[in-house]
Design a protein around this motif. Structure first.
Motif, PDB file in Angstrom:
ATOM      1  N   SER A   2      87.946   5.828 -29.636  1.00 40.76           N
ATOM      2  CA  SER A   2      87.124   5.100 -28.674  1.00 40.76           C
ATOM      3  C   SER A   2      87.473   5.537 -27.253  1.00 40.76           C
ATOM      4  O   SER A   2      88.638   5.836 -26.943  1.00 40.76           O
ATOM      5  N   ILE A   3      86.451   5.560 -26.397  1.00 37.99           N
ATOM      6  CA  ILE A   3      86.632   5.926 -24.992  1.00 37.99           C
ATOM      7  C   ILE A   3      86.367   4.692 -24.139  1.00 37.99           C
ATOM      8  O   ILE A   3      85.309   4.063 -24.241  1.00 37.99           O
ATOM      9  N   TYR A   4      87.335   4.336 -23.311  1.00 39.48           N
ATOM     10  CA  TYR A   4      87.229   3.175 -22.425  1.00 39.48           C
ATOM     11  C   TYR A   4      87.245   3.686 -20.987  1.00 39.48           C
ATOM     12  O   TYR A   4      88.200   4.361 -20.576  1.00 39.48           O
ATOM     13  N   ILE A   5      86.196   3.365 -20.229  1.00 42.43           N
ATOM     14  CA  ILE A   5      86.087   3.844 -18.848  1.00 42.43           C
ATOM     15  C   ILE A   5      86.135   2.649 -17.899  1.00 42.43           C
ATOM     16  O   ILE A   5      85.401   1.665 -18.070  1.00 42.43           O
ATOM     17  N   PHE A   6      87.006   2.728 -16.895  1.00 38.28           N
ATOM     18  CA  PHE A   6      87.168   1.664 -15.909  1.00 38.28           C
ATOM     19  C   PHE A   6      86.978   2.254 -14.515  1.00 38.28           C
ATOM     20  O   PHE A   6      87.447   3.359 -14.233  1.00 38.28           O
ATOM     21  N   TYR A   7      86.329   1.478 -13.642  1.00 37.96           N
ATOM     22  CA  TYR A   7      86.102   1.923 -12.269  1.00 37.96           C
ATOM     23  C   TYR A   7      87.053   1.240 -11.291  1.00 37.96           C
ATOM     24  O   TYR A   7      86.927   1.383 -10.082  1.00 37.96           O
ATOM     25  N   GLU A   8      87.994   0.534 -11.819  1.00 39.54           N
ATOM     26  CA  GLU A   8      89.150   0.032 -11.087  1.00 39.54           C
ATOM     27  C   GLU A   8      90.251  -0.184 -12.114  1.00 39.54           C
ATOM     28  O   GLU A   8      89.997  -0.215 -13.320  1.00 39.54           O
TER      29      GLU A   8
END
Length: 521
Positions: A2-8
């Motif tokens: 799984s790929i988890y992307i956060f912008y902070e």
């Protein structure tokens, strides 16, 4: 996976809860700053916070920075100004603002769309091959490694090699690669081998052995006054750290290490999903019924292996195999020397790098050198190279040289390193050379001709080679980049690095520089 992307930055406790038991999580954080503080209450959150504190040591405001995460994933920090381009360049990555028209690439320096992975064969069992096999196996991919000799017997066969990043004070591609790779290799080493069991957690001092090196080291320290990755030290401080007489101050890399490459290679290849065939030569590679067929030979028999994907990691022998046969790779002979300390002599406590290098003793032997002979392919130990290594050591560390027992015959290791014209590794997917030379032939007349035809790819073929003398630093992260491209995962490399290392740059350069190119099958 799984790929988890956060912008902070996510809170460690919340991230731990979100991940649950996902041991292959790919964490992408898009931000330009490290958090001021990391706090967590749960044990899982505390583990994440501790990992990030360790990773911060190796982060030097890099555009893309990766660090192993969990059992098989990685944590990747990406600067916002390069994120959109990174998403556009890497297949399967999706951005929230897909304004991609501004990103125009030379078609041969792009990446192919991933194809299903059914079986993988890796050719070569040095540090590049072992790292690539491990990067795939830890994600559940079964891998067969073919090695014509024994593991880590060629360019990865030194008694000890150094892990540190000899970088420029300027933002060169080489510097970006070394900084991006250094932390990744360091944590991989720590996770695979206990300190003392195949490596020395001793640090490295890069000495101010001439005016140029002193200026470079001084500028690096001035540019990074708060860095914990490296610090400038005086001659007195260098002698205290090293435990011996040292002629200069320099740049101290406290996380540097001296590694026995065989021990690390062996540890990486022990994964249960990796099968290793030693004393087995890959003679041919051909395409048969949508699979690659590798013709192999060992002492007992000839046989074939089928694979959907092949990664060529054969060092100086890489360009003897289709589909990269005849590619312009350079061969450089190098020889290191080993010797033991005299009884009662002062023990050297850290590795030293100057106009050559020397390590503390491991298994009662120090390792020093090395020689560089372009276009020489004899890997027998040489009296001339043995003499050269001793003379070099006597020039910059005379007291230490006098405290070593002399060798009655050459002792150490000689091998042929592999290098490219720009001294950068050759890493990534491979195009169809014959088709590219025809399709992009206009580049012979005008290297800036705006060709737009998509690159003709060799499906499922990758290369990880030409690491020169820096393979301990660069090969593991490059292996991770190959696994990411193959499996459609976040790349640990910036677009700048992916294009700079791209294998297709070699055949295309033969067009733009009017060089002959000998294709063979």
């Amino acid at each position: 996976m799984s790929i988890y992307i956060f912008y902070e930055w996510p809170q460690p406790d919340q991230l731990a809860q979100q991940l649950g038991n996902d041991k292959q999580a790919e964490i992408v954080v898009v931000t330009e700053k490290w958090p001021e503080s990391l706090t967590a209450r749960s044990s899982a959150g505390q583990n994440i916070a501790q990992l990030w504190l360790e990773a911060k040591v190796f982060w030097q405001q890099q555009p893309v920075f990766s660090y192993p995460f969990g059992d098989a994933g990685k944590f990747t920090l990406i600067q916002p100004q390069v994120y959109e381009q990174w998403c556009h360049f890497n297949p399967n990555m999706v951005s929230t603002t897909p304004e991609y028209s501004k990103f125009i690439y030379k078609p041969w320096l792009t990446l192919p769309t991933p194809i299903p992975v059914k079986s993988v064969v890796i050719i070569g069992a040095g540090i590049a091959g072992a790292s690539t096999a491990f990067a795939l196996a830890k994600r559940g991919i079964a891998v067969t490694v073919i090695e014509q000799h024994s593991i880590a017997s060629a360019a990865s066969g030194n008694h000890l090699g150094l892990l540190y990043a000899k970088i420029s004070a300027h933002t060169t591609i080489q510097t970006e690669l070394l900084l991006a790779s250094y932390g990744y290799s360091r944590v991989l080493l720590k996770n695979c081998l206990p300190a003392g069991k195949g490596w020395l957690d001793c640090g490295v001092i890069h000495l101010d052995y001439n005016a140029t090196e002193k200026q470079r080291n001084t500028l690096l320290a001035q540019q990074n006054p708060h860095s914990t990755l490296f610090q400038t030290i005086t001659k007195t401080e260098a002698e205290r750290i090293a435990g011996i007489d040292v002629p200069y101050g320099g740049l101290w890399w406290p996380y540097g290490a001296a590694i026995n490459p065989f021990s690390l290679t062996e540890a990486l290849l022990q994964h249960p999903l990796i099968s290793v065939l030693t004393a087995t030569k890959a003679n041919t590679i051909s395409r048969q019924n949508d699979l690659w067929q590798i013709g192999c030979q060992n002492q007992q028999k000839s046989f074939y292996l089928d694979a959907s994907h092949i990664v060529i990691c054969a060092g100086a022998e890489s360009n003897s195999l289709y589909p990269v046969a005849g590619w312009p790779l350079h061969k450089i002979r190098g020889q290191t020397t080993t010797a033991s300390l005299r009884l009662g002599a002062a023990q050297i406590k850290c590795a030293l790098s100057g106009n050559s290098y020397i390590t503390p003793p491991w298994q009662h032997k120090l390792c020093f050198g090395a020689t560089f002979h372009p276009n020489q392919t004899n890997d027998d130990l040489s009296f001339a190279d043995e003499h050269f290594n001793w003379e070099q050591l006597r020039q910059w560390l005379p007291h230490l040289a006098a405290n070593l027992n002399p060798n009655t015959s050459p002792q150490g290791h000689a091998a042929i390193r592999c290098d490219a014209f720009d001294h950068l590794p050759v890493v990534g997917p491979v195009g169809d050379t014959a088709a590219m030379l025809v399709q992009y032939a206009q580049l012979r007349l005008d290297k800036n001709y705006p060709v737009t035809q998509p690159c003709p790819w060799q499906p499922g073929i990758f290369v990880n080679t030409a690491h020169g003398s820096r393979g301990l630093v660069t090969a593991p992260l490059c292996a991770e980049a190959i696994a990411a491209t193959m499996l459609g995962l976040p790349s640990p490399l910036s677009v700048r690095l992916q294009q700079a290392l791209h294998p297709n740059r070699l055949p295309i350069r033969s067009l733009t520089h009017h060089q002959s190119f000998q294709l063979s099958t």
